[in-house]
Design a protein around this motif. Sequence first.
Motif, PDB file in Angstrom:
ATOM      1  N   GLU A 132     -46.882 -68.790  25.149  1.00 38.88           N
ATOM      2  CA  GLU A 132     -45.896 -68.937  26.218  1.00 38.88           C
ATOM      3  C   GLU A 132     -44.717 -68.001  25.940  1.00 38.88           C
ATOM      4  O   GLU A 132     -44.327 -67.815  24.796  1.00 38.88           O
ATOM      5  CB  GLU A 132     -45.434 -70.396  26.280  1.00 38.88           C
ATOM      6  N   PHE A 133     -44.149 -67.418  26.981  1.00 39.36           N
ATOM      7  CA  PHE A 133     -43.238 -66.286  26.826  1.00 39.36           C
ATOM      8  C   PHE A 133     -42.065 -66.569  25.906  1.00 39.36           C
ATOM      9  O   PHE A 133     -41.792 -65.807  24.985  1.00 39.36           O
ATOM     10  CB  PHE A 133     -42.720 -65.845  28.207  1.00 39.36           C
ATOM     11  N   ARG A 134     -41.357 -67.680  26.094  1.00 38.14           N
ATOM     12  CA  ARG A 134     -40.131 -67.896  25.328  1.00 38.14           C
ATOM     13  C   ARG A 134     -40.388 -68.582  23.991  1.00 38.14           C
ATOM     14  O   ARG A 134     -39.842 -68.191  22.970  1.00 38.14           O
ATOM     15  CB  ARG A 134     -39.144 -68.739  26.151  1.00 38.14           C
ATOM     16  N   ASP A 135     -41.229 -69.609  23.989  1.00 40.53           N
ATOM     17  CA  ASP A 135     -41.361 -70.442  22.793  1.00 40.53           C
ATOM     18  C   ASP A 135     -42.670 -70.222  22.035  1.00 40.53           C
ATOM     19  O   ASP A 135     -42.955 -70.946  21.086  1.00 40.53           O
ATOM     20  CB  ASP A 135     -41.269 -71.923  23.176  1.00 40.53           C
ATOM     21  N   GLU A 184     -46.455 -64.558  18.373  1.00 42.04           N
ATOM     22  CA  GLU A 184     -47.150 -63.296  18.598  1.00 42.04           C
ATOM     23  C   GLU A 184     -47.436 -62.635  17.245  1.00 42.04           C
ATOM     24  O   GLU A 184     -47.060 -63.156  16.199  1.00 42.04           O
ATOM     25  CB  GLU A 184     -46.304 -62.365  19.474  1.00 42.04           C
ATOM     26  N   LYS A 210     -45.205 -64.461  14.154  1.00 38.26           N
ATOM     27  CA  LYS A 210     -43.785 -64.250  14.462  1.00 38.26           C
ATOM     28  C   LYS A 210     -43.440 -65.008  15.738  1.00 38.26           C
ATOM     29  O   LYS A 210     -44.166 -64.962  16.738  1.00 38.26           O
ATOM     30  CB  LYS A 210     -43.509 -62.754  14.640  1.00 38.26           C
ATOM     31  N   LEU A 211     -42.318 -65.724  15.694  1.00 35.44           N
ATOM     32  CA  LEU A 211     -41.852 -66.426  16.877  1.00 35.44           C
ATOM     33  C   LEU A 211     -41.285 -65.428  17.879  1.00 35.44           C
ATOM     34  O   LEU A 211     -40.529 -64.532  17.524  1.00 35.44           O
ATOM     35  CB  LEU A 211     -40.766 -67.439  16.486  1.00 35.44           C
ATOM     36  N   LYS A 212     -41.631 -65.584  19.150  1.00 35.15           N
ATOM     37  CA  LYS A 212     -41.098 -64.681  20.172  1.00 35.15           C
ATOM     38  C   LYS A 212     -39.606 -64.890  20.376  1.00 35.15           C
ATOM     39  O   LYS A 212     -38.842 -63.939  20.521  1.00 35.15           O
ATOM     40  CB  LYS A 212     -41.832 -64.907  21.490  1.00 35.15           C
ATOM     41  N   ASN A 213     -39.176 -66.144  20.398  1.00 35.08           N
ATOM     42  CA  ASN A 213     -37.786 -66.444  20.728  1.00 35.08           C
ATOM     43  C   ASN A 213     -36.852 -66.183  19.553  1.00 35.08           C
ATOM     44  O   ASN A 213     -35.711 -65.767  19.740  1.00 35.08           O
ATOM     45  CB  ASN A 213     -37.676 -67.902  21.176  1.00 35.08           C
ATOM     46  N   PHE A 214     -37.314 -66.435  18.327  1.00 32.98           N
ATOM     47  CA  PHE A 214     -36.505 -66.219  17.131  1.00 32.98           C
ATOM     48  C   PHE A 214     -37.331 -65.403  16.140  1.00 32.98           C
ATOM     49  O   PHE A 214     -38.030 -65.974  15.296  1.00 32.98           O
ATOM     50  CB  PHE A 214     -36.085 -67.549  16.492  1.00 32.98           C
ATOM     51  N   GLY A 224     -35.856 -69.810  13.105  1.00 35.55           N
ATOM     52  CA  GLY A 224     -36.361 -70.758  14.088  1.00 35.55           C
ATOM     53  C   GLY A 224     -37.442 -71.629  13.466  1.00 35.55           C
ATOM     54  O   GLY A 224     -37.669 -71.611  12.257  1.00 35.55           O
TER      55      GLY A 224
END
Length: 304
Positions: free
Chosen positions: A210-213, A216, A236-240, A244
């Motif tokens: 999901e794009f924000r949370d 990747e 790796k977290l996308k948002n942080f 995070g």
Amino acid sequence: MESLGSFVIVLRNPAAPAPTDAASACAAVETVVGDIAGKQGFVFHPYPITLFHGDYLYYADLAEAAKARFLRARARTSAAPANLRVKADGALQHLIRPEWIAQGPEWDVAVQEVSAADLVASSMTSVNGWLGPPWVKAGWFHAERILADAIEDGDTRARADAMVGRIEASDYRDAVERINLQRDLVTTLTSSCRKLVVGYTVKRQYISVEFRDGIENIGFDSIEGLNSPMFIRTVKLKNFPWNGWLMVGIDKAPNAAWNPIAGFNDSFGRLLWSAVGDPALVPAPYDSGWMLNRVSDVQSNSGR
């Protein structure tokens, strides 16, 4: 994410009376193998080294020949015996004819699963910055772990043990002799019909992108899946990107000692050690060898 789930094994009951000839000994096992070939729920692959193994190309011709041989035998098989008693793991019972399923403790043939990730994990050690042995993901090693105990002939067992000793001691001239030695070992291990690897299952693990949370840049192991050192080192977290919270689910309750000497051998323990351990080498995710973890080959600057 798809990885190797488990090996599907068909074996003859070792406690049953020994058949008088080789044909009778193999008849029941080959009947079951021929009957489950092509059924849904597993990949029919009557060879212990699969496409998920990094060294599969060394054995591809032998694997295809084994598959063709079993399919030809299936075409020649006459009416299957009605009194065959087959014991099957719960997830595999749908492969067996209902009239064959053993209702009591006595059975002729068993259909079982051997977890590929557990096979690797049980062979690994977490001591002194090393995860060894060097061949922990090699196809010949998995074949030996699964099939060696089913060799009934003493001479055949001694020959297999000698080949394993040579491989582990690097007692060969070059890569060609090593590969041929490994091929000969697997051929010897698969010469008995008391226990056969007839296929494998594919493990599918799910992630959120999901794009924000979501996450990747995910690496995973072709045999161990997401519960491998490669996942922890790449996700790796996308948002942080650098901090995070990463939520990770484990399908089994923790039950290991979680220390390098006595534990880290359950699902949670392996994940924990992948996060806090710092070995010099980690298993290559899609190969049977190893890769550097924290050392890189950097060219020196002679001008400084």
